[in-house]
Each structure stands twice: as C-alpha cells, then as structure tokens.
Design an enzyme around this catalytic site. Structure first.
Site, PDB file in Angstrom:
ATOM      1  N   ILE A  62       3.729   8.513  -1.201  1.00  0.00           N
ATOM      2  CA  ILE A  62       4.881   7.621  -1.102  1.00  0.00           C
ATOM      3  C   ILE A  62       4.392   6.226  -1.419  1.00  0.00           C
ATOM      4  O   ILE A  62       3.272   5.851  -1.079  1.00  0.00           O
ATOM      5  CB  ILE A  62       5.582   7.662   0.276  1.00  0.00           C
ATOM      6  CG1 ILE A  62       4.594   7.502   1.421  1.00  0.00           C
ATOM      7  CG2 ILE A  62       6.379   8.951   0.429  1.00  0.00           C
ATOM      8  CD1 ILE A  62       5.267   7.460   2.779  1.00  0.00           C
ATOM      9  N   MET A  77       0.843  -1.190   0.000  1.00  0.00           N
ATOM     10  CA  MET A  77       0.000   0.000   0.000  1.00  0.00           C
ATOM     11  C   MET A  77       0.885   1.250   0.000  1.00  0.00           C
ATOM     12  O   MET A  77       2.091   1.171   0.088  1.00  0.00           O
ATOM     13  CB  MET A  77      -0.913  -0.005   1.228  1.00  0.00           C
ATOM     14  CG  MET A  77      -1.788  -1.220   1.299  1.00  0.00           C
ATOM     15  SD  MET A  77      -3.102  -1.185   0.068  1.00  0.00           S
ATOM     16  CE  MET A  77      -4.326  -0.239   0.956  1.00  0.00           C
ATOM     17  N   CYS A  78       0.247   2.368  -0.058  1.00  0.00           N
ATOM     18  CA  CYS A  78       0.969   3.627  -0.182  1.00  0.00           C
ATOM     19  C   CYS A  78       0.416   4.603   0.851  1.00  0.00           C
ATOM     20  O   CYS A  78      -0.484   4.276   1.608  1.00  0.00           O
ATOM     21  CB  CYS A  78       0.780   4.210  -1.575  1.00  0.00           C
ATOM     22  SG  CYS A  78       1.110   3.012  -2.874  1.00  0.00           S
ATOM     23  N   GLU A  79       0.978   5.802   0.871  1.00  0.00           N
ATOM     24  CA  GLU A  79       0.391   6.856   1.710  1.00  0.00           C
ATOM     25  C   GLU A  79       0.201   8.116   0.885  1.00  0.00           C
ATOM     26  O   GLU A  79       1.016   8.444   0.022  1.00  0.00           O
ATOM     27  CB  GLU A  79       1.259   7.129   2.941  1.00  0.00           C
ATOM     28  CG  GLU A  79       1.245   5.939   3.895  1.00  0.00           C
ATOM     29  CD  GLU A  79       1.463   6.317   5.357  1.00  0.00           C
ATOM     30  OE1 GLU A  79       1.169   7.467   5.764  1.00  0.00           O
ATOM     31  OE2 GLU A  79       1.921   5.441   6.110  1.00  0.00           O
TER      32      GLU A  79
END
Lengths: 260, 260
Positions: B78, B1-3
């Site tokens: 990110i 996953m990402c942020e």
C-alpha cells in the site's frame, strides 16, 4: 480457436457493453471456455485481469463488468485452448516492457512447428501465441534498441505477422498504450462509432445500449472483434492479410499483404 | 512511506486475512491512501491487482477480499506517495519477465538522487522504486544471461540492496514465484505459522481467524509485513541490514549486512 476484442478511443471509454457480449461466448453462446483476459491502458499504466476459467462463470469477469474502467486502448481475449494447458500462465493477453512502455498482445489462431530463436524476451508459458509475441519483440528490439515511432516499425511488424501467418492462423492485436495494431489472417471485424450515435443491440446477450446518451459529439470509438458483437450495426470485415493501425479511435494506416 | 506484505507457503494458501488487515491501513487505520497492489503467483503465472486509490475504498480491493485466490507466493503493497504522482503506472508491485519467469517487486522507502545506468529493463513510471527494480534486474541479467539458482544470485541481490540502502530507505520484497526474498533497511517483521495453529486477531480490523480450522497439520505459511498485522502472536522484527530467503514457507537462507 479464440476470440479477440480491441478498442481504440479518443476519450477514456468503458468497454462494458462489448465485454459483456464477448464474455457470453466464453462458455455460454460460444465454446471459448478455457480462460479469458482483458487489459486496459490507463495512461502509460496497464490493468490486466485474467482468469483461466470460463468467462461466463468467472468472478473476476463479473467484477470487471460492474466496474466502469475507462480506457483509451483495450485488448481482450477469450480462449479455446489448442497449444498449452488451461492455466493462468497460458492466458492472454500477454504483457512485456519494451523501451519503458508496457506492450500488450493477444492472438487468435495457432502456429505449426513454431520454434523461434531464443532471444531476450522469453515465454513464461507454453503457448505458441506468447512465443510469437516474444519473437516479435525480440525482432523489434534487435532492429530498434531505442524507441521509434510506430510508423517506422510497421514494416517489421507486418513482416513478422506475415511470417507467422505462413505457419498457420495468426489474427492478433498489439498495443503499447498509444496505438492499437491488428493483423488479420482469417477473421477480424471492425466498427467505428462516432456522432450521430445510435442504439446498439448485442448479439450474445439481451442488452441494448444507447450510445447517444453515453457519449459526447466529439467521441470516436473503434471496436475490433473476431466476429461482430452487435446485430443492428454495420461492421467492416477484414480480409486475410489486412492490417490496421489505430490511434484515438481513428485509423491512421492500413494495408494488405498478399497471401503467402 | 508505504507498507509491504509478503507470503511464502508450502501449499496454496489464501491471504484474505492478512490482506484485509493491510487494506485498513490504506486510508483508514493508516495513511497509505495513494494506491495499493497485490500479486499472486499461480504456478508460473501471476495475477496482479492494483488501484491508484485508497485501498479501504477500492472496488478492486473489495473483490480481492471476497475472492479466495490461493497462492504459494504473494507480494502486496500500500502506497503513501513520495516520488511519482498517484497513478496506475506508479503503483506497486512491479513486474518484469526475466529468463522466462515473471519477477515481481515491491518497495517501501525512498532513494535520494537515484539515477541508475540505462539498461535493458526500463521504468515505465516515475518512481525510484521501479527504477531500482529495473536496475536490479539489469545487474542480474548482465551477470547471468541464463538462469541460475537463487542461491547463486544472493550476492548480487544483497549487494544491490546494500547500495540502494546507502541512498535512503530500502525495504523490499522480490520473487520469481519459486522463492521470496526480503531486504530490511529500517522496518520489516515476519511470522511463520505451523502446526499447532491457533487463532489470530487483526490489529486493524475486528477480525479473528482460527487457523486451526483453515489448515492441515503439514501447512507452513510465512507472512512478512512492514508492521505486525496481528496483536496476539509473536512476530520477529528484522534489524536494519537483515535479508531473508523463503521457499515453501520455510526460511532457506538469512543474513545481515553491516550498516554502510
């Protein structure tokens, strides 16, 4: 007017040397203080750095000069504004996606009374340059909704450039990351560096590089610039109407269209 | 996953504080080491900085942290890769021109078996995220070939997001530089800072900022992030299906779509 910088290479190559020379002309050795930009292809990806301030004073330009970004195709530009105020949105190069590719364009010159037909691609800023780029892509897209090889596009590209040229000054660089196309309406110069490499001395800064130490014997690197960037090498000057197409540092096609 | 990281403000505001916090999660306090990117609107112009390396080690990220870029709308990301290899072309945020505006998009999540219809906008890289962004723009363009206000678009935007969400996880941020839209499928948090401003302490780095000293009493700044970035402020957590629309730091519309 502005100045252009282009590179086509057969291996990822850093353009720090040429970029350093060009940046001096952005407010120091030249009057192009109204912004600068440089686009580096990295595979199909594109890095774009821009700043609407004099390149010789730009924080972003300093970072780019110290960060060895290696690329096979580069398009750079320093701006002396004529049409469109000095701000980010009017800063070259311009980028649009066509056929799932990032297309990148920079222009030196100006066009009088340029009002292209409204199409799919539309300028975000106020420059005649971005308007011409959008118009060029609209023509390509209309003729070729699906991807074709650049060789098939040349007639459309050269036709568009000739038409823009009839309205003023139109020196440009265009790329999709695989090839680099140039059109000269008044001024452009090229140099191809290959083995045996030698030293090169910038015109605009106290900087010499020994390309022999930086390269391998198979490297081929072509640099295009509005004015030669070095003073100890032999640059080829383009004539009005000259166009060129580069791939991996090598010229794969060139020609000349007669004056209008 | 990402942020994800988003900002909407009523005055040009630098996002160094929040960006510094987020960057720590890119390989240091968090596992999102597969690249990062941040887009700053400057008027109608857009600056995009990206690097397909861990943000905590990125030279470009260091430059951005030390260069006070002020903006009214920011989208950052990110990446912890799932679909698409780690390279520039797969690095968020993604940008396309629509109606002569730069539209910018970042996504956290992943979509299963996502094969949208081929349209005008096409992905350059291999991520499901860029494919969803292109599909969203193709839907908007089909329905509205000419510019309309974002309020008129909400139904289309929310409909598209709901559909993507039914195929996996779809938290996203979208902007055209005037407004910032968010959709939460699993996780998103918001905070609006306004007078009286106080100090804020980052969760991910030893950094405190006193916003009182950095702002004027009229400033309104909203930050959206996947996880709260500070530990001494009260963030509002979004529920699955929540969407929001921001302009000048203020929420101008919000709602919730029921789970599929």
């Amino acid at each position: 007017m502005c100045e252009l910088l282009g590179m086509s290479a057969n291996v990822p190559t850093d353009i720090v040397f040429s970029f350093t020379g060009l940046m001096q002309r952005g407010g120091k050795t030249g009057p192009h203080k109204d912004g600068w930009g440089i686009a580096f292809y990295e595979g199909r990806g594109l890095r774009l750095f821009q700043d609407p301030v004099a390149s010789c004073e730009s924080e972003v330009a300093k970072m780019v000069q110290h960060y060895l970004i290696k690329s096979e195709v580069v398009i750079g530009h320093i701006r002396q504004a004529n049409v469109g105020k000095v701000c980010l949105v009017n800063t070259h190069p311009f980028v649009r996606e066509l056929w799932g590719q990032h297309w990148c364009f920079a222009h030196n010159g100006q066009l009088a009374d340029f009002q292209p037909a409204r199409g799919f691609y539309r300028p975000v800023g106020e420059t005649d340059s971005e308007a011409a780029f959008c118009d060029m892509l609209n023509r390509i897209r209309k003729e070729y909704p699906e991807p074709v090889d650049v060789q098939a596009l040349l007639e459309t590209l050269i036709g568009a450039c000739s038409e823009y040229r009839s309205r003023g000054v139109f020196n440009c660089l265009l790329s999709n990351g695989e090839w680099l196309f140039s059109f000269c309406s008044t001024k452009l110069a090229e140099i191809t560096r290959r083995s045996p490499f030698g030293p090169a001395q910038l015109r605009d800064a106290e900087l010499t590089v020994d390309f022999h130490a930086e390269t391998t014997p198979n490297d081929v690197v072509t640099v295009l610039a509005t004015e030669p960037l070095t003073d100890n090498e032999c640059w080829t000057l383009h004539e009005p109407g000259d166009w060129t197409l580069w791939r991996g540092g090598e010229c794969v096609a060139r020609g000349q269209v007669p004056a209008c």
